[in-house]
Design a protein around this motif. Sequence first.
Motif, PDB file in Angstrom:
ATOM      1  N   VAL A   1      -0.858  31.761  -0.386  1.00 19.98           N
ATOM      2  CA  VAL A   1      -0.371  33.140  -0.399  1.00 19.98           C
ATOM      3  C   VAL A   1       0.079  33.532  -1.802  1.00 19.98           C
ATOM      4  O   VAL A   1       0.386  32.678  -2.625  1.00 19.98           O
ATOM      5  N   VAL A   2       0.109  34.828  -2.045  1.00 15.23           N
ATOM      6  CA  VAL A   2       0.766  35.374  -3.222  1.00 15.23           C
ATOM      7  C   VAL A   2       1.936  36.206  -2.696  1.00 15.23           C
ATOM      8  O   VAL A   2       1.761  37.048  -1.817  1.00 15.23           O
ATOM      9  N   CYS A   3       3.132  35.898  -3.194  1.00 17.70           N
ATOM     10  CA  CYS A   3       4.347  36.593  -2.761  1.00 17.70           C
ATOM     11  C   CYS A   3       4.720  37.614  -3.825  1.00 17.70           C
ATOM     12  O   CYS A   3       4.798  37.275  -5.005  1.00 17.70           O
ATOM     13  N   LEU A   4       4.951  38.846  -3.393  1.00 17.43           N
ATOM     14  CA  LEU A   4       5.319  39.925  -4.296  1.00 17.43           C
ATOM     15  C   LEU A   4       6.725  40.405  -3.976  1.00 17.43           C
ATOM     16  O   LEU A   4       7.115  40.447  -2.816  1.00 17.43           O
ATOM     17  N   GLY A   5       7.469  40.780  -4.991  1.00 20.39           N
ATOM     18  CA  GLY A   5       8.800  41.327  -4.802  1.00 20.39           C
ATOM     19  C   GLY A   5       8.877  42.718  -5.386  1.00 20.39           C
ATOM     20  O   GLY A   5       7.906  43.227  -5.930  1.00 20.39           O
TER      21      GLY A   5
ATOM     22  N   ASP B   1      12.722  47.387  -3.607  1.00 21.06           N
ATOM     23  CA  ASP B   1      13.168  47.606  -2.235  1.00 21.06           C
ATOM     24  C   ASP B   1      12.261  46.937  -1.206  1.00 21.06           C
ATOM     25  O   ASP B   1      12.258  47.300  -0.055  1.00 21.06           O
ATOM     26  N   ARG B   2      11.513  45.923  -1.646  1.00 19.56           N
ATOM     27  CA  ARG B   2      10.563  45.289  -0.723  1.00 19.56           C
ATOM     28  C   ARG B   2      10.163  43.909  -1.208  1.00 19.56           C
ATOM     29  O   ARG B   2      10.321  43.567  -2.373  1.00 19.56           O
ATOM     30  N   GLY B   3       9.638  43.118  -0.295  1.00 19.13           N
ATOM     31  CA  GLY B   3       9.062  41.816  -0.588  1.00 19.13           C
ATOM     32  C   GLY B   3       8.010  41.524   0.452  1.00 19.13           C
ATOM     33  O   GLY B   3       8.087  42.025   1.575  1.00 19.13           O
ATOM     34  N   GLY B   4       7.011  40.744   0.087  1.00 15.88           N
ATOM     35  CA  GLY B   4       5.960  40.435   1.049  1.00 15.88           C
ATOM     36  C   GLY B   4       5.032  39.370   0.528  1.00 15.88           C
ATOM     37  O   GLY B   4       5.084  38.989  -0.638  1.00 15.88           O
ATOM     38  N   ALA B   5       4.167  38.868   1.417  1.00 17.26           N
ATOM     39  CA  ALA B   5       3.195  37.843   1.059  1.00 17.26           C
ATOM     40  C   ALA B   5       1.825  38.246   1.584  1.00 17.26           C
ATOM     41  O   ALA B   5       1.701  38.736   2.710  1.00 17.26           O
TER      42      ALA B   5
ATOM     43  N   LYS C   1      -5.049  39.904   3.434  1.00 16.97           N
ATOM     44  CA  LYS C   1      -4.205  40.637   4.388  1.00 16.97           C
ATOM     45  C   LYS C   1      -2.727  40.324   4.181  1.00 16.97           C
ATOM     46  O   LYS C   1      -2.360  39.204   3.813  1.00 16.97           O
ATOM     47  N   LEU C   2      -1.880  41.310   4.479  1.00 17.11           N
ATOM     48  CA  LEU C   2      -0.438  41.119   4.439  1.00 17.11           C
ATOM     49  C   LEU C   2      -0.041  40.161   5.552  1.00 17.11           C
ATOM     50  O   LEU C   2      -0.353  40.379   6.717  1.00 17.11           O
ATOM     51  N   VAL C   3       0.657  39.077   5.206  1.00 18.71           N
ATOM     52  CA  VAL C   3       1.104  38.087   6.180  1.00 18.71           C
ATOM     53  C   VAL C   3       2.484  38.457   6.697  1.00 18.71           C
ATOM     54  O   VAL C   3       2.760  38.365   7.876  1.00 18.71           O
ATOM     55  N   TRP C   4       3.376  38.842   5.793  1.00 19.25           N
ATOM     56  CA  TRP C   4       4.709  39.292   6.175  1.00 19.25           C
ATOM     57  C   TRP C   4       5.235  40.221   5.097  1.00 19.25           C
ATOM     58  O   TRP C   4       4.785  40.195   3.958  1.00 19.25           O
TER      59      TRP C   4
ATOM     60  N   PHE D   1      12.115  33.919   3.919  1.00 18.14           N
ATOM     61  CA  PHE D   1      11.362  34.884   4.712  1.00 18.14           C
ATOM     62  C   PHE D   1      10.044  34.248   5.122  1.00 18.14           C
ATOM     63  O   PHE D   1       9.558  33.336   4.459  1.00 18.14           O
ATOM     64  N   GLY D   2       9.452  34.774   6.191  1.00 15.00           N
ATOM     65  CA  GLY D   2       8.165  34.262   6.620  1.00 15.00           C
ATOM     66  C   GLY D   2       7.514  35.184   7.618  1.00 15.00           C
ATOM     67  O   GLY D   2       8.001  36.291   7.864  1.00 15.00           O
ATOM     68  N   PRO D   3       6.396  34.740   8.199  1.00 16.49           N
ATOM     69  CA  PRO D   3       5.693  35.568   9.179  1.00 16.49           C
ATOM     70  C   PRO D   3       6.634  36.023  10.286  1.00 16.49           C
ATOM     71  O   PRO D   3       7.553  35.313  10.663  1.00 16.49           O
TER      72      PRO D   3
END
Length: 159
Positions: A68-72, A75-79, A86-89, A126-128
Amino acid sequence: MLSADPVVFTTLHFEDRTDNWRVVALGPGGKLRTTIDARPKDFTHCTDAGESGESIKNCPGTVVGKGVVCLGGNDRGGAYDLGTGKLVWGVKSGDRTFHPLRAERGASALVYEAASLNRPGGIIRFGPGGAPAGDECPATMQRLRRARRVGHVRNRPRP
């Protein structure tokens, strides 16, 4: 360049600057694995960090690992999954800044939540199963409260 193994980097349209960017992952032999467009979820290129002075952009708040690539962001964060794009979480909060620190087992990640004047910072896993990064709703805040807090940092004013 975000990662050398696997090879993951960002692209940026020279004329459009931060409005037109992608995350690109290469597979074996340098062949295109996937291209991720995180703009629809309102992620900004390298969290709007400035240039390093060498025509290379620093990308704080971006971590690659465990597929995965995690982005911060402010006001948001996700992988995003490097295989499917596809967005995992994802999580979104109007008053928190998230900086991914390390990808962990599965698609989870350790994320630093920046301190504010009224609230200590902390390290959260954080995770799925999180709320989609495009949604701001009470469920997102409940998930933030239930997220496994693994440490905290106090932002104390200097005397």
